[in-house]
Motif scaffolding. Sequence first.
Motif, mmCIF file in Angstrom:
data_model
loop_
_atom_site.group_PDB
_atom_site.id
_atom_site.type_symbol
_atom_site.label_atom_id
_atom_site.label_comp_id
_atom_site.label_asym_id
_atom_site.label_seq_id
_atom_site.Cartn_x
_atom_site.Cartn_y
_atom_site.Cartn_z
ATOM 1 N N ILE A 163 0.781 -1.175 0.265
ATOM 2 C CA ILE A 163 -0.025 0.115 0.106
ATOM 3 C C ILE A 163 0.885 1.280 0.032
ATOM 4 O O ILE A 163 1.772 1.472 0.863
ATOM 5 N N ASP A 164 0.767 2.189 -1.101
ATOM 6 C CA ASP A 164 1.731 3.326 -1.085
ATOM 7 C C ASP A 164 0.593 4.453 -1.266
ATOM 8 O O ASP A 164 -0.172 4.670 -2.443
ATOM 9 N N ILE A 165 0.430 5.245 -0.131
ATOM 10 C CA ILE A 165 -0.344 6.306 -0.127
ATOM 11 C C ILE A 165 0.462 7.693 0.034
ATOM 12 O O ILE A 165 0.729 7.927 1.070
ATOM 13 N N GLY A 166 0.430 8.513 -1.150
ATOM 14 C CA GLY A 166 1.332 9.499 -1.189
ATOM 15 C C GLY A 166 0.614 10.948 -1.025
ATOM 16 O O GLY A 166 -0.266 10.947 -0.169
ATOM 17 N N HIS A 198 -6.586 8.139 -7.708
ATOM 18 C CA HIS A 198 -5.901 9.540 -7.897
ATOM 19 C C HIS A 198 -6.474 10.075 -6.356
ATOM 20 O O HIS A 198 -7.157 11.078 -6.564
ATOM 21 N N LEU A 199 -5.988 9.540 -5.521
ATOM 22 C CA LEU A 199 -6.429 10.064 -4.255
ATOM 23 C C LEU A 199 -5.415 10.175 -3.332
ATOM 24 O O LEU A 199 -4.864 9.163 -3.116
ATOM 25 N N GLY A 200 -5.018 11.188 -2.643
ATOM 26 C CA GLY A 200 -3.966 11.152 -1.428
ATOM 27 C C GLY A 200 -3.896 12.189 -0.675
ATOM 28 O O GLY A 200 -4.911 13.391 -0.428
ATOM 29 N N GLY A 201 -2.886 12.472 0.002
ATOM 30 C CA GLY A 201 -2.658 13.733 1.168
ATOM 31 C C GLY A 201 -3.192 15.066 0.570
ATOM 32 O O GLY A 201 -3.779 15.757 1.369
ATOM 33 N N THR A 202 -2.881 15.392 -0.588
ATOM 34 C CA THR A 202 -3.417 16.816 -1.135
ATOM 35 C C THR A 202 -4.928 16.888 -1.130
ATOM 36 O O THR A 202 -5.329 17.909 -0.879
ATOM 37 N N ASP A 203 -5.422 15.857 -1.450
ATOM 38 C CA ASP A 203 -7.024 15.808 -1.274
ATOM 39 C C ASP A 203 -7.517 15.753 0.071
ATOM 40 O O ASP A 203 -8.291 16.483 0.276
ATOM 41 N N GLN A 291 0.101 21.093 7.680
ATOM 42 C CA GLN A 291 0.918 21.098 8.808
ATOM 43 C C GLN A 291 0.039 20.736 9.999
ATOM 44 O O GLN A 291 0.336 19.685 10.746
ATOM 45 N N ALA A 292 -1.011 21.095 10.098
ATOM 46 C CA ALA A 292 -2.018 20.877 11.087
ATOM 47 C C ALA A 292 -2.373 19.225 10.862
ATOM 48 O O ALA A 292 -2.295 18.600 11.751
ATOM 49 N N LYS A 293 -2.704 18.776 9.767
ATOM 50 C CA LYS A 293 -2.981 17.396 9.474
ATOM 51 C C LYS A 293 -1.957 16.548 10.049
ATOM 52 O O LYS A 293 -2.147 15.489 10.714
ATOM 53 N N ILE A 294 -0.648 17.227 9.713
ATOM 54 C CA ILE A 294 0.405 16.204 9.958
ATOM 55 C C ILE A 294 0.560 16.071 11.747
ATOM 56 O O ILE A 294 0.776 14.924 12.002
ATOM 57 N N GLY A 363 4.027 9.071 2.500
ATOM 58 C CA GLY A 363 3.620 10.013 3.487
ATOM 59 C C GLY A 363 2.179 9.639 4.059
ATOM 60 O O GLY A 363 2.345 9.757 5.499
ATOM 61 N N SER A 364 1.206 9.397 3.452
ATOM 62 C CA SER A 364 -0.170 9.555 4.222
ATOM 63 C C SER A 364 -0.605 8.225 4.987
ATOM 64 O O SER A 364 -1.406 8.348 5.750
ATOM 65 N N THR A 365 0.428 7.288 4.710
ATOM 66 C CA THR A 365 0.254 6.145 5.483
ATOM 67 C C THR A 365 0.564 6.342 7.029
ATOM 68 O O THR A 365 0.227 5.478 7.824
ATOM 69 N N ALA A 366 1.196 7.565 7.307
ATOM 70 C CA ALA A 366 1.444 7.921 8.657
ATOM 71 C C ALA A 366 0.072 8.105 9.525
ATOM 72 O O ALA A 366 0.115 8.284 10.642
#
Length: 405
Positions: A163-166, A198-203, A291-294, A363-366
Amino acid sequence: MVPLEQDTSGQWQTTLPSALFFGFEDDQIDFGRQAISRYTAGEPGRLLRSMKSLLGGSFMGDKTQVKNRQYTFDEIIGFFVQSLKSQADKFTGSESSELVSVVMGRPVYFNDTDKKLDKAAEDHLAQIARLAGFKEVSFQYEPIAAAMDYERQVKREELALIIDIGGGTSDFTLIKLSPERHGQNNREEDFLANHGVHLGGTDFDTQLSVNTVMPAFGMGMPLTDKEGLSMPSAYYFDLATWHKIHLLYDRRVLRELKNLRPLVSNKLRLDRLLEILALRKGHQLASMVEQAKIALSLQPEAHVDLAALFNEYQEIDSCAITQTQLQNSLQRDVSKIFSTLDETLNQAGVTHKQIDTVFTTGGSTALPMIQACIDTAFPDAQHIAGDLYNSVGSGLLMEAQLRYG
Ligand SMILES: Nc1ncnc2c1ncn2[C@@H]1O[C@H](COP(=O)(O)OP(=O)(O)OP(=O)(O)O)[C@@H](O)[C@H]1O
Ligand SMILES: [Mg+2]
């Protein structure tokens, strides 16, 4: 892996974030962390981020204005690839020859539905690499590269789900891994399925921003002249989406917004929006939400200091975002990601129970929410969290050694 850029603490890193900054004062172009920090320090210029999301779109051939020049997106991605190559060339030293071969990672789909646009994205990228000086250019799916990286630690044959969620895409690969076949050339029979969306951290950032900070700028407020009508939400979706923010700086859009002023129920909020646009602070706002999300990966609540965006004092509270708001905002995207994951298993006729290992990278798998969904879907599998940023790169490097020795 070679050092590509020093971070703010002076540590060399093997990754270069795909960001690019055109400085208006010195006419210099900077890349990666350096680009982001010049921009966030408030230097006048234009920041371009998430360039990979431009590939695969129907606007791929478009131009964008930077200061007094028009650049095609290909040119801009070209600057980035050239700088990446020249830094890597520097590292290989004068005694060894210049780098001529490259294996480029690619998402499973640059475009989810349009095969032609997907192919065009790969062709554009190959052409950009050739112009940068690479003679041999080939591609590998990023989740397969991550699988190759993970396979180094596999002790016996197993069925793995990668699983690679970027930032822009979520990609899945179902593959049989084994220590005996590691590093062999032909692994066709081991690949059971490859799928993505086509979905990831920017969405996630867009959704979070729309649900939490955009109301402070007037999203959802009623228009006084017509009952039941409210402020058009499209402006706010653009302001919350990295690669669309610059559209709002257009004079025509600013005029439209000013024309709405007599109609809106809360003029203060519209004025705030207009000021953010006049100050060109859209990207800064987006990065505060990111940054808030992270931060929410580690703590129950995070703050977005909206007042810091304005030059003069504003009667505006810092916006607190909770874990629950994050979950609610991401719910729809995350369900779509996990239904695509289910489709991946269906394609191969494999059930959840048959998966031995789930390997995660990107990154989004965090996100705790993503981790929790994986634990629920695969309670019996072993769950291995790979390196968030380096797993795909290590796998591509192994592939390059295999292909070009
Ligand atoms: N701790 C964290 N919690 C939540 N999200 C995070 C965290 N750390 C990084 N991210 C998100 O991960 C994303 C970047 O991940 P990554 O570097 O894997 O993407 P990418 O490889 O550039 O994009 P893609 O694979 O989609 O093309 C960004 O959206 C970032 O906000
Ligand atoms: Mg990635």
